[in-house]
Design an enzyme around this catalytic site. Structure first.
Site: not given
Ligand SMILES: Cc1nc(NNC(=O)[C@H](CC2CCCC2)CN(O)CO)c(F)c(N2CCN3CCOC[C@@H]3C2)n1
Ligand code: NI
Length: 197
Positions: A124, A167-168, A171
């Site tokens: 990351c 993954h995004e 966030h």
């Protein structure tokens, strides 16, 4: 009179603009984005995609000291809004990218029972140290999101593009990839997990 060309470099997102782990913004639930996009939200979307494009060009990445990225979420540049840029490179030279867009107010509306994971684990841009281990995610997802024009899209993604989007989206909910790694058994993974590079 000298013409100031330095402005376009100042516009870019550079590594110094990337928020690092420990900053509370990375652990917040981001805010929904309203439409039409404000001028600053439109510029943010553009700058985040620009970062990915530049960072995937070896020469430019070196020139500006950028870590390569295939995704970037707004909280990583200190903006707690439901927005992330995704630029999944084509598998083959000159091929088409499997998924490229700025995903706004994304929601995973359904997903496979089967997990998927990158054999290399994940990293990351906001986490400076390596955290080894498999990151189990859904192998296939149906993703609903709005693009910068406010158009709603519903796409089915699998494998690599699905992993990047998850993954995004993590966030945007204050989740970091290593939250999914079992520190005691980092490379343990359920046997029907699809593993890919
Ligand atoms: C897998 C990979 N992760 C790279 N970095 N990490 C990131 O993108 C983070 C997001 C990714 C980490 C795992 C899933 C999503 C950024 N993140 O923190 C955003 O939240 C890469 F850079 C990369 N590639 C392969 C393709 N290559 C094409 C040519 O240019 C270089 C590029 C390198 N693959
Ligand atoms: Ni990240």
């Amino acid at each position: 009179k000298l013409i100031d060309f330095s402005s376009e470099v100042v516009q870019m997102i550079l590594m110094k603009n990337i928020v690092r782990d420990g900053d509370p913004v990375l652990r917040q639930e981001a805010e929904n984005v309203t439409f039409p996009l404000s001028e600053s939200d439109r510029k943010l979307a553009n700058d985040m995609m620009e970062y990915l494009v530049t960072s995937q060009d070896e020469t430019l990445a070196k020139k500006y000291g950028l870590r390569a990225g295939v995704g970037l979420a707004a909280p990583q540049v200190g903006v707690s809004k439901m927005m992330a840029a995704v630029l999944v490179p084509a598998e083959t030279e000159g091929g088409q990218s499997p998924f490229t867009d700025v995903i706004i107010n994304p929601v995973i509306v359904s997903h496979s029972v089967q997990d998927g994971a990158l054999t290399e684990g994940e990293g990351c841009l906001s986490v400076d140290e390596d955290v080894p281990g498999f990151v189990p995610r859904h192998d296939r997802i149906t993703l609903r999101y709005q693009d910068v024009e406010g158009e709603t899209h519903k796409v089915r993604l699998r494998d690599y593009p699905a992993i990047v989007c998850q993954h995004e989206i993590d966030h945007l909910h204050g989740i970091l990839f290593y939250d999914h790694i079992d520190r005691d058994h980092p490379f343990e993974i359920s046997e029907d997990t699809v593993m890919f590079d």
